[in-house]
Design a protein around this motif. Structure first.
Motif, mmCIF file in Angstrom:
data_model
loop_
_atom_site.group_PDB
_atom_site.id
_atom_site.type_symbol
_atom_site.label_atom_id
_atom_site.label_comp_id
_atom_site.label_asym_id
_atom_site.label_seq_id
_atom_site.Cartn_x
_atom_site.Cartn_y
_atom_site.Cartn_z
ATOM 1 N N GLU A 51 -2.745 3.972 -16.057
ATOM 2 C CA GLU A 51 -3.381 2.701 -16.439
ATOM 3 C C GLU A 51 -3.415 1.737 -15.263
ATOM 4 O OE1 GLU A 51 -1.526 0.873 -19.873
ATOM 5 O OE2 GLU A 51 -1.687 2.831 -20.883
ATOM 6 N N GLU A 52 -2.276 1.662 -14.606
ATOM 7 C CA GLU A 52 -2.156 0.785 -13.451
ATOM 8 C C GLU A 52 -3.198 1.163 -12.385
ATOM 9 O OE1 GLU A 52 0.316 -1.504 -13.380
ATOM 10 O OE2 GLU A 52 0.017 -2.243 -11.326
ATOM 11 N N LEU A 53 -3.270 2.455 -12.086
ATOM 12 C CA LEU A 53 -4.212 2.924 -11.067
ATOM 13 C C LEU A 53 -5.642 2.668 -11.489
ATOM 14 C CD1 LEU A 53 -2.713 6.352 -9.960
ATOM 15 C CD2 LEU A 53 -2.845 4.242 -8.617
ATOM 16 N N SER A 54 -5.897 2.933 -12.747
ATOM 17 C CA SER A 54 -7.243 2.762 -13.252
ATOM 18 C C SER A 54 -7.725 1.324 -13.004
ATOM 19 C CB SER A 54 -7.240 3.111 -14.731
ATOM 20 O OG SER A 54 -8.515 2.982 -15.239
ATOM 21 N N ALA A 55 -6.824 0.359 -13.265
ATOM 22 C CA ALA A 55 -7.185 -1.045 -13.043
ATOM 23 C C ALA A 55 -7.395 -1.330 -11.558
ATOM 24 C CB ALA A 55 -6.085 -1.945 -13.605
ATOM 25 N N ILE A 56 -6.536 -0.756 -10.729
ATOM 26 C CA ILE A 56 -6.675 -0.975 -9.281
ATOM 27 C C ILE A 56 -7.981 -0.351 -8.768
ATOM 28 C CG2 ILE A 56 -5.692 -0.473 -7.009
ATOM 29 C CD1 ILE A 56 -2.915 -0.460 -8.361
ATOM 30 N N PHE A 57 -8.274 0.855 -9.221
ATOM 31 C CA PHE A 57 -9.491 1.529 -8.762
ATOM 32 C C PHE A 57 -10.734 0.743 -9.170
ATOM 33 C CE2 PHE A 57 -7.396 6.047 -8.825
ATOM 34 C CZ PHE A 57 -6.559 5.639 -7.808
ATOM 35 N N ASP A 58 -10.715 0.217 -10.392
ATOM 36 C CA ASP A 58 -11.865 -0.583 -10.826
ATOM 37 C C ASP A 58 -12.021 -1.817 -9.950
ATOM 38 O OD1 ASP A 58 -12.491 1.233 -12.761
ATOM 39 O OD2 ASP A 58 -11.503 0.147 -14.385
ATOM 40 N N ALA A 59 -10.879 -2.430 -9.613
ATOM 41 C CA ALA A 59 -10.939 -3.602 -8.732
ATOM 42 C C ALA A 59 -11.463 -3.204 -7.350
ATOM 43 C CB ALA A 59 -9.555 -4.240 -8.603
ATOM 44 N N LEU B 28 -4.160 -1.039 1.726
ATOM 45 C CA LEU B 28 -3.700 -1.608 0.469
ATOM 46 C C LEU B 28 -2.534 -0.730 0.050
ATOM 47 C CD1 LEU B 28 -4.674 -3.708 -1.686
ATOM 48 C CD2 LEU B 28 -5.758 -1.801 -2.840
ATOM 49 N N ARG B 29 -1.346 -1.289 0.024
ATOM 50 C CA ARG B 29 -0.193 -0.383 -0.039
ATOM 51 C C ARG B 29 0.975 -0.981 -0.825
ATOM 52 N NH1 ARG B 29 2.947 -1.987 4.501
ATOM 53 N NH2 ARG B 29 2.432 -4.143 4.942
ATOM 54 N N ASN B 30 1.858 -0.094 -1.243
ATOM 55 C CA ASN B 30 3.129 -0.576 -1.781
ATOM 56 C C ASN B 30 4.312 0.020 -1.030
ATOM 57 O OD1 ASN B 30 3.346 2.011 -2.810
ATOM 58 N ND2 ASN B 30 2.914 1.430 -4.922
ATOM 59 N N VAL B 31 4.041 0.657 0.115
ATOM 60 C CA VAL B 31 5.120 1.167 0.976
ATOM 61 C C VAL B 31 4.816 0.777 2.419
ATOM 62 C CG1 VAL B 31 5.708 3.138 -0.485
ATOM 63 C CG2 VAL B 31 3.940 3.380 1.264
ATOM 64 N N THR B 32 5.765 1.007 3.310
ATOM 65 C CA THR B 32 5.564 0.686 4.726
ATOM 66 C C THR B 32 4.784 1.806 5.397
ATOM 67 O OG1 THR B 32 7.668 -0.477 4.744
ATOM 68 C CG2 THR B 32 6.734 0.124 6.886
ATOM 69 N N SER C 65 1.607 -6.891 -3.903
ATOM 70 C CA SER C 65 0.500 -7.786 -4.251
ATOM 71 C C SER C 65 -0.837 -7.080 -4.191
ATOM 72 C CB SER C 65 0.497 -8.980 -3.284
ATOM 73 O OG SER C 65 0.445 -8.499 -1.947
ATOM 74 N N ILE C 66 -0.867 -5.851 -4.708
ATOM 75 C CA ILE C 66 -2.072 -5.037 -4.567
ATOM 76 C C ILE C 66 -3.306 -5.729 -5.123
ATOM 77 C CG2 ILE C 66 -3.136 -2.872 -5.288
ATOM 78 C CD1 ILE C 66 -0.285 -1.681 -5.263
ATOM 79 N N ARG C 67 -3.187 -6.221 -6.359
ATOM 80 C CA ARG C 67 -4.397 -6.795 -6.965
ATOM 81 C C ARG C 67 -4.801 -8.114 -6.323
ATOM 82 N NH1 ARG C 67 -4.463 -5.503 -13.246
ATOM 83 N NH2 ARG C 67 -2.844 -3.925 -13.217
ATOM 84 N N GLN C 68 -3.792 -8.951 -6.008
ATOM 85 C CA GLN C 68 -4.115 -10.219 -5.338
ATOM 86 C C GLN C 68 -4.791 -9.950 -3.998
ATOM 87 O OE1 GLN C 68 -1.382 -9.376 -6.980
ATOM 88 N NE2 GLN C 68 0.148 -10.994 -6.924
#
Lengths: 78, 592
Positions: B119-127, B42-46, B74-77
């Motif tokens: 905040e962003e990470l917190s939401a991703i970690f919860d997901a 799950l990434r935002n870089v190559t 598209s991390i959350r999707q």
């Protein structure tokens, strides 16, 4: 075939995981689907290791065929 | 197949093309039934560049990796949409690869702080926590190599904000251990150094931030996690003494003459090495000695030397004598009820190491390096003892093995096993696994090899699922005797299929063996399950591994009939609610 061309084909076969016979002289990213952008990155890195040279960021984007690679390597390597 | 584990981590071939073709060769030689292990990124870089390295290290361990990459933006999707590759292919290990440059458009601008990213990470970690992934690894962020404030630190700088963010990531992992673990990018990058770790050229061309050294290091770390999950962690450290625990020869130099002083060269290197031994002991690794010496000389150093951190009470066993070390190691393995492949042997003497390699190739051997200054890092370097879990039991383990020595003495006073077992006054508690026990259950499924009928490795997520299902049940066995508690030593997992109960897992910790506890345990679980579920018949399996042959006939001894046998799998059935055998009379079952 020159030594540089042979070594280039050899590295290409290993990195793109194809048999050397499948590498025709006019091979390029357009006509070889296995040569995608990620394999291209590995190919450049592997060729740099093989010939102990370094391509600039501008050069990398243009080196899209066996011809162009061999030409560039000849210039750099000599 | 896992013989290669003992030499992990290997140096990789010198060039990328050699690395790729070495992997191709290993892959071709591998049986097509070798288990595939799926990494989901799950990434935002190559990070695709890691593939050759991860493939190489995994194949060397006999494991076939599959890499699945999510999209960039598209991390959350990727975590929730059913047709996202990361959902569809159910990775065994979900790995994050986030860079702040991509997570937060304001990163690095004057006045930036970490609150938005947090905040962003917190939401991703919860997901992530809510996802189906059994194990998840989170990355830390690389603290900038240069300061944007120059020599002045007037206001909070980017570095201190990133450090805070990393603390947040670590805290999340700690709270959600063992399902979450960490890939400490920051530590790796600083160990390797900017020049070898960061690929700025490809960062700007294709968002690929790392060079070979970093990708290789990350691949090794991921492989270590997989090995730990598969129960390949080492459990016992065997140390030589002279020129290993201290410098010099105690038999000749005397206790005053050996080098161990934490203020001196070379004493400090040995002193620092002992520190790492203590850290391992704290993590539950068993510490033992195997040395050619007079026993009293060595024990005197442990008891009396002012700089000896290692004391007698850290030891789970020792063989200090003039016998050959291979024989001593075999005895130690027997005494501790461990397989020799769980042993790591450290010595300075090449001949002793060579002997062990020849006679006992399953033991991992480490030599005290000639460059003594590299010695203190020896035990930490390869992550041989890495596990994802430390339970209460781990910390108690040394004392458990010490009471075991008292039991051995007792055993020698009884001519027959039955009267010895009676004298132990065994008491067991059998119950449905509680929240507090869940972690220990996970740990036992991950590392029990010998008395394990099916050797199914489970994550805490898997165990939680069994526990919450109405068609499954997890039972635990805790035992004690007049010498003390053995702790939680047995797990029994069963699933219901109409009126048939199917045994999914049965395993016993090796320290509980030889007491017929398993019979009492299984019969009691069966009795309760029959009462709760109205069971009429039973099904059970034995799945053969390199290590569990001692339980090959377990189900037959309980009166189960062999139904099918093929390729290391035996399927058994019992056409009755209960076997016609009695529980051992010398085991008392506590009833609430």
């Amino acid at each position: 075939m020159s030594d540089i061309e042979n070594r280039t084909r050899d590295v290409m076969a290993k990195v793109l995981q194809i048999v050397p016979q499948d590498i025709s002289p006019d091979i390029s990213r357009k006509n070889l689907p296995a040569w995608d952008s990620l394999k291209h990155m590995n190919l450049i890195l592997a060729l740099e290791e093989e010939f102990d040279i370094e391509f600039s960021d501008k050069e990398i984007a243009d080196l899209n065929s066996l011809h162009l690679l061999v030409d560039a390597l000849r210039t750099k390597h000599s | 197949m896992f013989a290669a584990v003992s030499s992990f981590p290997a140096d990789i071939p010198p060039t990328l093309s050699d690395l790729i073709s070495a992997s191709d060769t290993m892959y071709a030689a591998m049986s097509s039934t070798a288990p595939a292990y799926r990494f989901g990124f799950l990434r935002n870089v190559t990070l695709e560049g890691i593939e050759p390295y991860l493939r190489y290290h995994m194949l060397r361990m006999g494991l076939r990796p599959e890499l699945i990459f999510g999209g960039y933006g598209s991390i959350r999707q990727d975590l929730i949409l059913p047709d996202s590759p990361l959902v569809k292919h159910c990775p065994d290990l979900l790995v994050t690869a986030f860079m702040l440059e991509e997570l937060d458009p304001h990163y690095g601008l004057p006045g930036w702080n970490a609150s938005h990213s947090r905040e962003e990470l917190s939401a991703i970690f919860d997901a992530l926590a809510a996802s189906d992934a059994p194990t998840i690894s989170l990355n830390t962020f690389i603290v900038p190599f240069r300061s944007e404030t120059g020599t002045l630190i007037a206001a909070p700088d980017v570095a201190s904000e990133v450090i805070r963010l990393n603390d947040f990531v670590r805290a999340f992992v700690r709270e959600h251990s063992p399902r979450f673990c960490i890939m400490d990018w920051d530590r790796l990058a600083h160990r390797i150094g900017e020049a070898e770790a960061m690929d700025y050229r490809y960062w700007y061309i294709s968002k690929a931030p790392f060079k070979r050294s970093f990708l290789d290091a990350l691949a090794r770390e991921l492989t270590k996690v997989v090995l730990a999950l598969k129960g390949h962690s080492k459990k016992c450290l065997v140390l030589d003494c002279d020129n290993t625990l201290w410098g010099g020869v105690v038999g000749e130099d005397g206790i005053e003459g050996i080098h161990l002083d934490g203020h001196d060269y070379p004493g400090r290197a040995y002193y620092d090495f002992q520190k790492t031994v203590l850290q391992l002991a704290e993590r539950g690794v068993l510490i033992t000695l195997c040395s050619k010496n007079n026993e009293q000389d060595v024990l005197d150093v442990l008891d009396k030397h002012p700089w000896s951190l290692l004391k007698r009470n850290h030891l789970s066993g020792f063989r200090i004598n003039w016998d050959d070390k291979a024989a001593n190691l075999i005895e130690l393995a027997k005494e501790l009820n461990l397989g020799l492949d769980a042993f790591v042997f450290v010595d300075d003497n090449r001949r002793e190491l060579e002997l062990i390699r020849q006679v006992l190739p399953q033991v991992t051997t480490l030599q005290v390096p000639d460059k003594l200054y590299e010695y203190p890092a020896l035990l930490q370097r390869d992550g041989l003892f890495d596990t994802l879990i430390t339970s209460q039991e781990d910390k108690l383990r040394t004392s458990l093995y010490q009471t075991e020595a008292q039991r051995k003495a007792e055993r020698n006073q009884h001519p027959d096993l039955e009267s010895y077992l009676l004298s132990l006054q065994l008491v067991v508690n059998i119950q449905v696994a509680t929240d507090r026990e869940a972690m220990r259950v996970v740990q036992l499924t991950q590392k029990t090899n010998q008395f394990n009928l099916t050797t199914r490795r489970y994550s805490d997520h898997d165990i939680a699922r069994f526990r919450s299902s109405k068609d499954a049940c997890v039972y635990t066995l805790s035992a004690s005797d007049r010498f003390g508690s053995l702790g939680l030593v047995g797990v029994f997992i069963v699933q219901r299929r109409q009126e048939t109960a199917v045994v999914d897992s049965l395993l016993m910790s090796c320290r509980a063996l030889g007491r017929r506890l398993e019979v009492a345990f299984v019969l009691e679980c069966m009795r309760r399950i029959v009462a709760d579920w109205g069971i009429l018949t039973w099904e059970a399996e034995y799945l053969s591994t390199a290590k569990n042959s001692q339980v090959a006939d377990f189900w037959s001894t309980l009166g189960f009939a062999l139904l099918e046998q093929a390729e290391g799998r035996r399927l058994y059935r019992l056409q009755a609610a209960m076997p016609e055998i009695d529980p051992p009379s010398f085991i008392h079952i506590e009833r609430e």
